[in-house]
Write an enzyme that holds these catalytic residues in place. Structure first.
Site, mmCIF file in Angstrom:
data_model
loop_
_atom_site.group_PDB
_atom_site.id
_atom_site.type_symbol
_atom_site.label_atom_id
_atom_site.label_comp_id
_atom_site.label_asym_id
_atom_site.label_seq_id
_atom_site.Cartn_x
_atom_site.Cartn_y
_atom_site.Cartn_z
ATOM 1 C CG ASP A 198 12.012 -66.353 -18.562
ATOM 2 O OD1 ASP A 198 10.866 -66.526 -19.006
ATOM 3 O OD2 ASP A 198 12.787 -65.471 -18.983
ATOM 4 C CE1 TYR B 178 15.441 -63.564 -24.108
ATOM 5 C CE2 TYR B 178 15.272 -65.281 -22.448
ATOM 6 C CZ TYR B 178 14.939 -64.021 -22.902
ATOM 7 O OH TYR B 178 14.117 -63.222 -22.149
ATOM 8 N NE ARG C 194 10.669 -55.904 -26.067
ATOM 9 C CZ ARG C 194 10.439 -55.082 -25.059
ATOM 10 N NH1 ARG C 194 9.299 -54.402 -24.998
ATOM 11 N NH2 ARG C 194 11.327 -54.909 -24.098
ATOM 12 C CB SER D 235 6.732 -60.949 -22.211
ATOM 13 O OG SER D 235 7.854 -60.235 -21.716
ATOM 14 C CG ASN D 236 8.066 -56.763 -22.523
ATOM 15 O OD1 ASN D 236 8.566 -56.254 -21.530
ATOM 16 N ND2 ASN D 236 8.634 -57.784 -23.158
ATOM 17 C CD GLN E 189 9.894 -62.339 -18.438
ATOM 18 O OE1 GLN E 189 10.766 -62.094 -19.273
ATOM 19 N NE2 GLN E 189 9.659 -63.566 -17.996
ATOM 20 C CB THR F 27 23.384 -63.069 -12.567
ATOM 21 O OG1 THR F 27 24.803 -63.111 -12.397
ATOM 22 C CG2 THR F 27 22.742 -64.137 -11.682
ATOM 23 N NE ARG G 255 25.762 -59.176 -9.104
ATOM 24 C CZ ARG G 255 26.155 -57.969 -9.545
ATOM 25 N NH1 ARG G 255 25.762 -57.529 -10.714
ATOM 26 N NH2 ARG G 255 26.945 -57.218 -8.810
#
Length: 304
Positions: free
Chosen positions: A42, A47, A116, A145-146, A167, A270, A275
């Site tokens: 994703d 980002y 959004r 998303s959202n 999402q 992460t 993790r």
């Protein structure tokens, strides 16, 4: 994945922060995800202001052979400005996808999400953009998303392609998706409807929900894992169940989400390979009903 011909993992590697890593560290993280069975990655053009997508492609030496083993998803619609703003205009969607494809060094996205909600959205413009991207083969499937159910319906009525993903934020420490449905007609904080029926809508319409920030407390307030000051009871239950199933608390927190019959995908943001592996160990654990509800209650949620 419902509404598609994609065979996807129930865990997703999120790439919001990978530009903080070196290329070799990023490659190790991607390889760890793949070794654990993750084939879904994703992204979003916001980002790192696009740098995370470029960094990803460079780290994995993206080519046709590598691409064939991946499901790639990205998002657009958030723009930077004096305060930040949203833009679902046809021109912005099309130009965003062109830039995303270039940065990821690929000819197509498996899924494009609108980030959004844009209150100035004109569904017909989005429909034109989606049709162009679909017919040109640059995007195979679409989602959001959202978004609330009504926002999805408002968009869906104008577009030819079925919206297959929403999402949304969901974790043991952020549970509005399920709170009000269990507290109907009660004068409690959990009875406040904050999700507009998003979970039930997704199940009724066979729309896949993807849970972002699966280990976060609220809106990026930090992880609840190991936070014994704010989530002492929750961590006690997580640790006890981790010992029972011979996994980590991270795995149990993941299993709590994947246990839900809506088949929610978990987006792992992460940057730590260990993790990542710990979380993946939880995807195959089927918690009992009693364990699932005990975790929910220990996070501070009353069960009527």
């Amino acid at each position: 994945m419902p509404g598609t011909n994609l065979e996807v993992s129930n865990l997703v590697m999120g790439n919001m922060r990978i530009n903080q890593l070196s290329s070799s560290e990023t490659e190790k993280l991607i390889r760890t995800a793949q070794d654990e069975g993750i084939n879904f990655f994703d992204h979003a053009d916001i980002y790192g202001n696009g740098d995370c997508e470029s960094h990803f492609a460079k780290a994995i030496s993206m080519n046709a052979s590598v691409r064939d083993k991946m499901i790639l998803q990205s998002k657009c619609g958030i723009r930077k400005g004096a305060t930040g703003y949203y833009d679902f205009s046809k021109q912005h969607i099309l130009s965003s996808v062109e830039a995303i494809l270039k940065r990821l060094n690929t000819e197509y996205l498996d899924i494009l999400l609108l980030h959004r909600p844009d209150p100035l959205m004109e569904p017909e413009e989005v429909a034109d953009a989606f049709e162009s991207l679909y017919t040109s083969g640059k995007v195979r499937y679409f989602g959001v998303s959202n978004h609330t159910p009504l926002q999805i319906e408002n968009l869906q009525q104008s577009i030819n392609q079925k919206l297959v993903v929403n999402q949304v934020q969901f974790s043991l420490a952020h549970t509005p998706l399920i709170d009000s449905s269990m507290s109907l007609n009660m004068k409690t904080d959990n009875a406040i409807n904050r999700d507009s029926g998003t979970l039930d809508y997704a199940r009724l319409h066979q729309m896949t929900l993807q849970a972002w920030s699966p280990f976060q407390n609220g809106f990026f307030k930090g992880t609840f894992l190991g936070d014994t000051e704010n989530f002492a009871a929750l961590n006690q239950v997580l640790d006890r169940l981790a010992e029972k199933y011979d996994v980590t608390a991270t795995a149990i927190a993941t299993a709590w989400i994947t246990r839900h019959p809506a088949n929610i995908q978990v987006v792992l943001g992460t940057t730590n390979p260990q993790r990542m592996s710990d979380a993946c160990a939880g995807s195959d654990i089927h918690l009992s009903r009693e364990e699932w509800f005990e975790l929910y209650a220990s996070a501070g949620n009353p069960i009527p």
